[in-house]
Design a protein around this motif. Structure first.
Motif, PDB file in Angstrom:
ATOM      1  N   LYS A 174      -8.793   0.850   2.321  1.00 53.93           N
ATOM      2  CA  LYS A 174      -9.709   0.924   1.176  1.00 53.93           C
ATOM      3  C   LYS A 174      -8.869   0.754  -0.082  1.00 53.93           C
ATOM      4  N   LEU A 175      -8.870  -0.462  -0.642  1.00 52.49           N
ATOM      5  CA  LEU A 175      -8.029  -0.795  -1.781  1.00 52.49           C
ATOM      6  C   LEU A 175      -8.815  -0.726  -3.083  1.00 52.49           C
ATOM      7  N   GLU A 176      -8.106  -0.385  -4.168  1.00 48.29           N
ATOM      8  CA  GLU A 176      -8.707  -0.378  -5.497  1.00 48.29           C
ATOM      9  C   GLU A 176      -9.018  -1.796  -5.968  1.00 48.29           C
ATOM     10  N   ARG A 177      -8.155  -2.741  -5.580  1.00 49.02           N
ATOM     11  CA  ARG A 177      -8.354  -4.161  -5.902  1.00 49.02           C
ATOM     12  C   ARG A 177      -7.572  -4.970  -4.883  1.00 49.02           C
ATOM     13  N   PRO A 178      -7.861  -6.249  -4.736  1.00 44.75           N
ATOM     14  CA  PRO A 178      -7.146  -7.052  -3.739  1.00 44.75           C
ATOM     15  C   PRO A 178      -5.650  -7.145  -4.051  1.00 44.75           C
ATOM     16  N   VAL A 179      -4.863  -7.350  -3.012  1.00 43.02           N
ATOM     17  CA  VAL A 179      -3.427  -7.566  -3.163  1.00 43.02           C
ATOM     18  C   VAL A 179      -3.215  -9.052  -3.455  1.00 43.02           C
ATOM     19  N   SER A 180      -2.537  -9.328  -4.572  1.00 43.13           N
ATOM     20  CA  SER A 180      -2.321 -10.711  -4.987  1.00 43.13           C
ATOM     21  C   SER A 180      -0.871 -11.144  -4.898  1.00 43.13           C
ATOM     22  N   PHE A 181       0.060 -10.191  -4.878  1.00 46.84           N
ATOM     23  CA  PHE A 181       1.484 -10.501  -4.918  1.00 46.84           C
ATOM     24  C   PHE A 181       2.197  -9.838  -3.754  1.00 46.84           C
ATOM     25  N   THR A 182       3.278 -10.465  -3.311  1.00 42.56           N
ATOM     26  CA  THR A 182       4.130  -9.820  -2.315  1.00 42.56           C
ATOM     27  C   THR A 182       5.533  -9.737  -2.886  1.00 42.56           C
ATOM     28  N   PRO A 183       6.222  -8.641  -2.612  1.00 39.38           N
ATOM     29  CA  PRO A 183       5.679  -7.472  -1.937  1.00 39.38           C
ATOM     30  C   PRO A 183       4.825  -6.640  -2.882  1.00 39.38           C
ATOM     31  N   THR A 184       3.854  -5.987  -2.322  1.00 42.74           N
ATOM     32  CA  THR A 184       3.104  -4.946  -3.013  1.00 42.74           C
ATOM     33  C   THR A 184       3.244  -3.683  -2.164  1.00 42.74           C
ATOM     34  N   PHE A 185       3.575  -2.593  -2.820  1.00 39.09           N
ATOM     35  CA  PHE A 185       3.760  -1.313  -2.135  1.00 39.09           C
ATOM     36  C   PHE A 185       2.574  -0.430  -2.479  1.00 39.09           C
ATOM     37  N   LEU A 186       1.800  -0.077  -1.451  1.00 42.76           N
ATOM     38  CA  LEU A 186       0.604   0.735  -1.630  1.00 42.76           C
ATOM     39  C   LEU A 186       0.889   2.159  -1.176  1.00 42.76           C
ATOM     40  N   LEU A 187       0.653   3.109  -2.044  1.00 42.94           N
ATOM     41  CA  LEU A 187       0.742   4.508  -1.660  1.00 42.94           C
ATOM     42  C   LEU A 187      -0.642   4.877  -1.133  1.00 42.94           C
ATOM     43  N   VAL A 188      -0.701   5.238   0.142  1.00 44.82           N
ATOM     44  CA  VAL A 188      -1.977   5.388   0.844  1.00 44.82           C
ATOM     45  C   VAL A 188      -2.066   6.776   1.465  1.00 44.82           C
ATOM     46  N   ARG A 189      -3.255   7.355   1.387  1.00 44.54           N
ATOM     47  CA  ARG A 189      -3.555   8.607   2.095  1.00 44.54           C
ATOM     48  C   ARG A 189      -4.860   8.393   2.843  1.00 44.54           C
ATOM     49  N   ASP A 190      -4.823   8.608   4.140  1.00 37.39           N
ATOM     50  CA  ASP A 190      -6.019   8.464   4.996  1.00 37.39           C
ATOM     51  C   ASP A 190      -6.682   7.100   4.822  1.00 37.39           C
ATOM     52  N   GLY A 191      -5.870   6.044   4.722  1.00 38.94           N
ATOM     53  CA  GLY A 191      -6.403   4.686   4.633  1.00 38.94           C
ATOM     54  C   GLY A 191      -6.926   4.287   3.269  1.00 38.94           C
ATOM     55  N   ARG A 192      -6.776   5.163   2.271  1.00 43.16           N
ATOM     56  CA  ARG A 192      -7.282   4.878   0.927  1.00 43.16           C
ATOM     57  C   ARG A 192      -6.111   4.758  -0.045  1.00 43.16           C
ATOM     58  N   GLU A 193      -6.123   3.677  -0.830  1.00 44.25           N
ATOM     59  CA  GLU A 193      -5.072   3.448  -1.821  1.00 44.25           C
ATOM     60  C   GLU A 193      -5.146   4.489  -2.934  1.00 44.25           C
ATOM     61  N   LEU A 194      -3.996   5.081  -3.231  1.00 43.45           N
ATOM     62  CA  LEU A 194      -3.894   6.006  -4.356  1.00 43.45           C
ATOM     63  C   LEU A 194      -3.217   5.338  -5.552  1.00 43.45           C
ATOM     64  N   ASP A 195      -2.218   4.530  -5.274  1.00 43.42           N
ATOM     65  CA  ASP A 195      -1.429   3.872  -6.322  1.00 43.42           C
ATOM     66  C   ASP A 195      -0.725   2.677  -5.715  1.00 43.42           C
ATOM     67  N   ARG A 196      -0.106   1.867  -6.566  1.00 41.10           N
ATOM     68  CA  ARG A 196       0.630   0.715  -6.062  1.00 41.10           C
ATOM     69  C   ARG A 196       1.758   0.320  -6.993  1.00 41.10           C
ATOM     70  N   ILE A 197       2.724  -0.379  -6.403  1.00 43.45           N
ATOM     71  CA  ILE A 197       3.802  -1.034  -7.137  1.00 43.45           C
ATOM     72  C   ILE A 197       3.707  -2.501  -6.751  1.00 43.45           C
ATOM     73  N   GLU A 198       3.486  -3.356  -7.731  1.00 38.58           N
ATOM     74  CA  GLU A 198       3.395  -4.784  -7.451  1.00 38.58           C
ATOM     75  C   GLU A 198       4.726  -5.453  -7.751  1.00 38.58           C
ATOM     76  N   GLY A 199       5.253  -6.156  -6.757  1.00 36.93           N
ATOM     77  CA  GLY A 199       6.513  -6.852  -6.919  1.00 36.93           C
ATOM     78  C   GLY A 199       7.695  -5.945  -6.649  1.00 36.93           C
ATOM     79  N   TYR A 200       8.875  -6.539  -6.723  1.00 36.44           N
ATOM     80  CA  TYR A 200      10.120  -5.803  -6.518  1.00 36.44           C
ATOM     81  C   TYR A 200      11.099  -6.183  -7.627  1.00 36.44           C
ATOM     82  N   PRO A 201      11.213  -5.340  -8.657  1.00 33.35           N
ATOM     83  CA  PRO A 201      12.072  -5.665  -9.800  1.00 33.35           C
ATOM     84  C   PRO A 201      13.516  -5.177  -9.664  1.00 33.35           C
ATOM     85  N   GLY A 202      13.935  -4.787  -8.474  1.00 31.16           N
ATOM     86  CA  GLY A 202      15.297  -4.305  -8.274  1.00 31.16           C
ATOM     87  C   GLY A 202      15.300  -2.875  -7.779  1.00 31.16           C
TER      88      GLY A 202
END
Length: 168
Positions: free
Chosen positions: A111-139
């Motif tokens: 259950k995502l807040e919005r679609p994933v458009s970039f890789t990598p995207t890191f989704l912080l998930v609890r019970d299958g529901r997205e809580l937060d995300r980090i889009e991309g890898y800046p180092g």
């Protein structure tokens, strides 16, 4: 002399240092990094998190879902720099890693807040529901700072937990 700064203040100082470093980057990279910095600052301004004692279990049922795609150079960079050590870190214990391909049915089940458009995207998930995300890898430095803030936001900072949270 003992360092009296809070973990949150240390992460804010790290973000400022990262911003100074980003200012020397080419414009497209700077724009992407600035977007990440703005997201980080929003995390810093978030309301007080749940304490570990209030969460469900030792990791609060959290997991870090890495959405990746075959041929993604930034996914490969993350795998080389962070992948081998992630499970051995405090962050890895607080939010175990699960890898998901961008176009897999497994991603569609979250259950995502919005679609994933970039890789990598890191989704912080609890019970299958997205809580937060980090889009991309800046180092690696910026990644650890962002992830630490997200975990503190949703689990609480373990260094600030009282005796009850530590089982004392």
């Amino acid at each position: 002399m003992q360092d009296r700064t809070t973990p949150r203040a240390r992460r804010a100082a790290l973000l400022i240092a990262a911003l100074r470093h980003m200012m020397r980057a080419p414009l497209p990279l700077m724009r992407a990094a600035m977007a990440g910095l703005i997201a980080s600052l929003l995390v810093l301004a978030a309301p007080a998190p749940l304490r570990a004692s209030e969460a469900a279990g030792p990791s609060g049922g959290l997991e870090l879902v890495m959405v990746e795609e075959h041929g993604c150079i930034w996914c490969e960079t993350w795998n080389a720099q962070i992948g081998p050590i992630y499970p051995k870190t405090e962050e890895g214990r607080r939010a175990p890693l699960r890898r998901v391909e961008l176009h897999s049915p497994e991603l569609a089940q979250l259950k995502l807040e919005r679609p994933v458009s970039f890789t990598p995207t890191f989704l912080l998930v609890r019970d299958g529901r997205e809580l937060d995300r980090i889009e991309g890898y800046p180092g690696d430095d910026f990644f650890w700072a962002l992830l630490g803030m997200l975990l503190d936001k949703h689990l609480g900072d373990p260094s600030e937990a009282g005796p009850a949270a530590l089982g004392l």
